[in-house]
Structures are given as C-alpha cells and as structure tokens.
Motif scaffolding. Sequence first.
Motif, PDB file in Angstrom:
ATOM      1  N   THR A 241      28.780  50.992  42.909  1.00  0.00           N
ATOM      2  CA  THR A 241      28.037  49.975  42.161  1.00  0.00           C
ATOM      3  C   THR A 241      26.538  50.118  42.314  1.00  0.00           C
ATOM      4  N   THR A 242      26.088  50.962  43.243  1.00  0.00           N
ATOM      5  CA  THR A 242      24.650  51.113  43.481  1.00  0.00           C
ATOM      6  C   THR A 242      24.163  52.549  43.329  1.00  0.00           C
ATOM      7  N   THR A 243      25.054  53.532  43.295  1.00  0.00           N
ATOM      8  CA  THR A 243      24.660  54.941  43.245  1.00  0.00           C
ATOM      9  C   THR A 243      25.208  55.586  41.979  1.00  0.00           C
ATOM     10  N   PRO A 244      24.369  56.339  41.254  1.00  0.00           N
ATOM     11  CA  PRO A 244      24.891  57.036  40.064  1.00  0.00           C
ATOM     12  C   PRO A 244      25.914  58.104  40.447  1.00  0.00           C
ATOM     13  N   PHE A 245      26.950  58.232  39.661  1.00  0.00           N
ATOM     14  CA  PHE A 245      27.981  59.249  39.865  1.00  0.00           C
ATOM     15  C   PHE A 245      28.535  59.640  38.500  1.00  0.00           C
ATOM     16  N   GLN A 246      29.261  60.754  38.463  1.00  0.00           N
ATOM     17  CA  GLN A 246      29.840  61.259  37.216  1.00  0.00           C
ATOM     18  C   GLN A 246      31.318  60.922  37.162  1.00  0.00           C
ATOM     19  N   ASN A 247      31.739  60.371  36.023  1.00  0.00           N
ATOM     20  CA  ASN A 247      33.150  60.093  35.764  1.00  0.00           C
ATOM     21  C   ASN A 247      33.549  60.898  34.536  1.00  0.00           C
ATOM     22  N   TRP A 248      34.341  61.940  34.773  1.00  0.00           N
ATOM     23  CA  TRP A 248      34.700  62.856  33.688  1.00  0.00           C
ATOM     24  C   TRP A 248      35.831  62.332  32.818  1.00  0.00           C
ATOM     25  N   THR A 249      36.531  61.319  33.229  1.00  0.00           N
ATOM     26  CA  THR A 249      37.708  60.854  32.484  1.00  0.00           C
ATOM     27  C   THR A 249      37.639  59.360  32.222  1.00  0.00           C
ATOM     28  N   ARG A 250      36.469  58.824  32.009  1.00  0.00           N
ATOM     29  CA  ARG A 250      36.371  57.379  31.788  1.00  0.00           C
ATOM     30  C   ARG A 250      36.919  56.991  30.417  1.00  0.00           C
ATOM     31  N   LYS A 251      36.567  57.745  29.388  1.00  0.00           N
ATOM     32  CA  LYS A 251      37.055  57.454  28.044  1.00  0.00           C
ATOM     33  C   LYS A 251      38.333  58.210  27.719  1.00  0.00           C
ATOM     34  N   ASN A 252      38.362  59.478  28.028  1.00  0.00           N
ATOM     35  CA  ASN A 252      39.560  60.281  27.816  1.00  0.00           C
ATOM     36  C   ASN A 252      39.539  61.422  28.813  1.00  0.00           C
ATOM     37  N   SER A 253      40.642  62.119  28.908  1.00  0.00           N
ATOM     38  CA  SER A 253      40.758  63.193  29.886  1.00  0.00           C
ATOM     39  C   SER A 253      40.327  64.545  29.341  1.00  0.00           C
ATOM     40  N   GLU A 254      40.136  64.671  28.005  1.00  0.00           N
ATOM     41  CA  GLU A 254      39.736  65.950  27.445  1.00  0.00           C
ATOM     42  C   GLU A 254      38.297  66.258  27.830  1.00  0.00           C
ATOM     43  N   LEU A 255      38.062  67.518  28.177  1.00  0.00           N
ATOM     44  CA  LEU A 255      36.735  67.939  28.614  1.00  0.00           C
ATOM     45  C   LEU A 255      36.364  69.247  27.942  1.00  0.00           C
ATOM     46  N   MET A 256      35.043  69.521  27.920  1.00  0.00           N
ATOM     47  CA  MET A 256      34.502  70.759  27.374  1.00  0.00           C
ATOM     48  C   MET A 256      33.720  71.462  28.471  1.00  0.00           C
ATOM     49  N   GLY A 257      33.926  72.771  28.578  1.00  0.00           N
ATOM     50  CA  GLY A 257      33.223  73.568  29.578  1.00  0.00           C
ATOM     51  C   GLY A 257      32.594  74.797  28.962  1.00  0.00           C
ATOM     52  N   SER A 258      31.710  75.436  29.718  1.00  0.00           N
ATOM     53  CA  SER A 258      30.974  76.595  29.218  1.00  0.00           C
ATOM     54  C   SER A 258      31.169  77.783  30.145  1.00  0.00           C
ATOM     55  N   VAL A 259      31.104  78.984  29.541  1.00  0.00           N
ATOM     56  CA  VAL A 259      31.125  80.255  30.260  1.00  0.00           C
ATOM     57  C   VAL A 259      29.941  81.061  29.749  1.00  0.00           C
TER      58      VAL A 259
END
Length: 424
Positions: A241-259
């Motif tokens: 509640t006080t520190t920024p963090f990343q949530n990769w699946t808050r809306k959906n579980s699909e993700l995009m990555g790069s190579v």
Amino acid sequence: MPEILSALTSQPWLQTLGAFAIAVIAAVVLTALTAFIVRRISRRKEWASRLIRRVRIPFRVFLLVIALWIAVQVSVFDPWWQEFLAHTALVATIAAGSWLVCALAIFLEDLGLARYRTDVPDNRHARRLRTQVLIIRRITVVATVLVGLGAILLTFPGVSAAGASLLASAGLISIVAGLAAQSTLANVFAGVQLAFSDAIRVDDVVIVETEWGRIEEITLTYVVVHLWDDRRMVLPSTYFTTTPFQNWTRKNSELMGSVEFDLDWRVKPDDMRDELHRIMPKTDLWDGRVAILQVTDALQGYVRIRILVTAVDAPTLFDLRCYVREQLVKWVQQVSPLTVPRSRVEISETPLESDAPRKKAVPSATPPDALFSGDASAELRGSQFTGPLEVQRPATPTAPLPVVRPDNGGRPPTVRPDASADKA
C-alpha cells in the motif's frame, strides 16, 4: 427385581452415573443419526461431503458437552461441586460452540470457493474472490474466538463486576493500545484494503524488490511471495500500500515479451521475419496473438532487431522467449552467418607526421650550448638578440704597439719613441 432397581436408583452416585451414561448414549445416537442423514445426501450433493469433512469433529464434541452439561444439572452433588461442574460445563459448551461456528464459517467459505476454479486460463475473477474469501475467513475466525473468550470471561463473577470500570476507562485503554500496536493495526488495515481493493490477488504474478514471483498467501498482517527459484519472500501488508510494485496479471494473465538481437549490417530483416513466422506455429507456448519483428535501432556498427511475442501467462512467456531466441540463434549460425556481429577496423594509408622525412640539419658554427643553436633559423634568431660587443678602452695612456712593416725583411720591428717622449 423392582426392589433392586429402586435400591440402586436411591443412591446419589448411581443417579449421577446413570445421568452421565444416558447423556453420552444420547449424544452418540444423535451424532450417528445426523451422520447417516448427511452421508446419504453426500451421495448426490458435493456440499454434504465438505460439511462432513469440516464439521464432523466439532459437532460431536459440541453435542457431547451439551449432554454432559444437562447430566450435571439433573445430578445430585455437593453444592460447591454442583456449581463448579456446572460452570465448567458452561465454559466447555461456549468453547465447543465457538469451534463449531468457526467450522461452519469455513465450510460456507469453501462452498463459495468451489464455484470458482483457479486452474483455468482466465481465472482473474476467481483469484480475486478467493483472496477476499480468505481474508473474510481469517476475520471471521478471529472475531469468533474473541467473542467466545469474552463470553467465557463474563461467566466469572469477578470479571463481570469489573466490567463497568473497564468500560469507563475504555477510552484511555484504546488510546494506549492504539499507540502500542500502531504498526500491527496498520498492517491489519492494509491487509483488509488489499483484499477488497483488488490490488493483488492470490496467484498474481508480481515484481517486488527486483524479484519475480507469485502471490502465495495474503494474511491480515503480511503477504507471502513465492519467488521463481522456490524462495519465499515475506512482506508486510503495508509494503503493497506504500511501495510501487509491478502486477503482471491484474487485468488478465496474457503478457507480451521481447527478444532482442544486435546483428551485422548485412542482416536481412525479411528473411529473419520469415523464419520467425515459420517457427512460431510449431510451439504450443505461443497463444497466436502477436509475433512481429522490427528493426528498432542501427548505430555503432550494429543493427538491433526486436521481436515481440505473446503468451497466456508469465511462465509460458518466459519459455516462449527462450524458444524464439534459441531458434533464431540457430538460424543465424546455419543459414545466415554473415549476420553475426563483427567489429570493423579501417587502415589509413596517409603517413603520420612522425613518419615524414626529416630535413637534414645544417652544420652551425654556433656552440651547441649556446642560447640559440641547432640550425640556421635558430642562429638567425640569436643574431637578432646578440651581436658584436664594443670594447671600451681605458682612459690611461699606454705604450704604443709595435708597427710591423712588410718590407723589413723579417727583422724585428723598430720601436720609435714618441715625439712627446723626446720632448720630455
């Protein structure tokens, strides 16, 4: 025979023993009857099986304690023992009742969770509901235990008499307790906020403290993150509640990555793009949404190729990126070796200044340790600052120098006296 029964029942201890035996038998019969009914229902309903698993032991203990309490009430004891046993039975009944209420609450929560599965691809709503139900379960258990303890304490005459004074000083006690447990209460409120704000849920993929992991457990005071290498990171609830963090699946579980690849300028992006489209349908890791190749930069002798791919969740995306990287590295080595990064060096044929032929030094009559020496230009510069110096003659008379005549035949010169000397 009737005389024997009347004689046995006339004894107080026999009456007490009979009352306890009847109570135990009644509790066992009632428990067996209830279990038989519920098991018959469980053959057709799944919830009955869950009820048996959660409530069986607390229900039997509660019925047995109630039966014993009734047996104590109808038995004949010494007044002190009567009061002691009755109070003990009351305390046991309250404790067993609290246990049964907690078991029923957990059963109802399990019944709600069974309707929402988390082992399906799109489980965002199920994970959110599971997180909230788990928090409600803990709150319910804590509240039930506190109410049970309060009810047990109120059965003691001394505690009930001191209730008025305790209520009178409740304001001061609450202030002191709030200051003493400020961090604990902050974590409790943060845990409730996390449960109902939908910021994180159980099984969410998060990045905390530069570590990748999944939310394994959310309690009222702390959150357990299961990291990718099977470590567990325990963080206080206030962290989220006080520190920024990343949530990769808050809306959906699909993700995009790069190579990304840094290749030589002789790379052919079209051929590499065709290879990407050829290898992607061969793997089940790709969800079929995005697979593109772009040239994002071309500086300092390299061409940067970026590939974007998508997957159903974070672990699958990581495996997919590794797969794409391995296949394209193999393509570069076998099909297009000219695209391997190279470092180029340019050789210049222009002679350096140090390699130019030097002019031959001109001999100089100037001593090497003179102020300006070395070549003709240095001597010219020296002549501008130094020249022939005039010799100052002394004012006193001196003897005349001999005059050498060329026609004297080599004889010694003749010194003629000065006229002034003759006069003297």
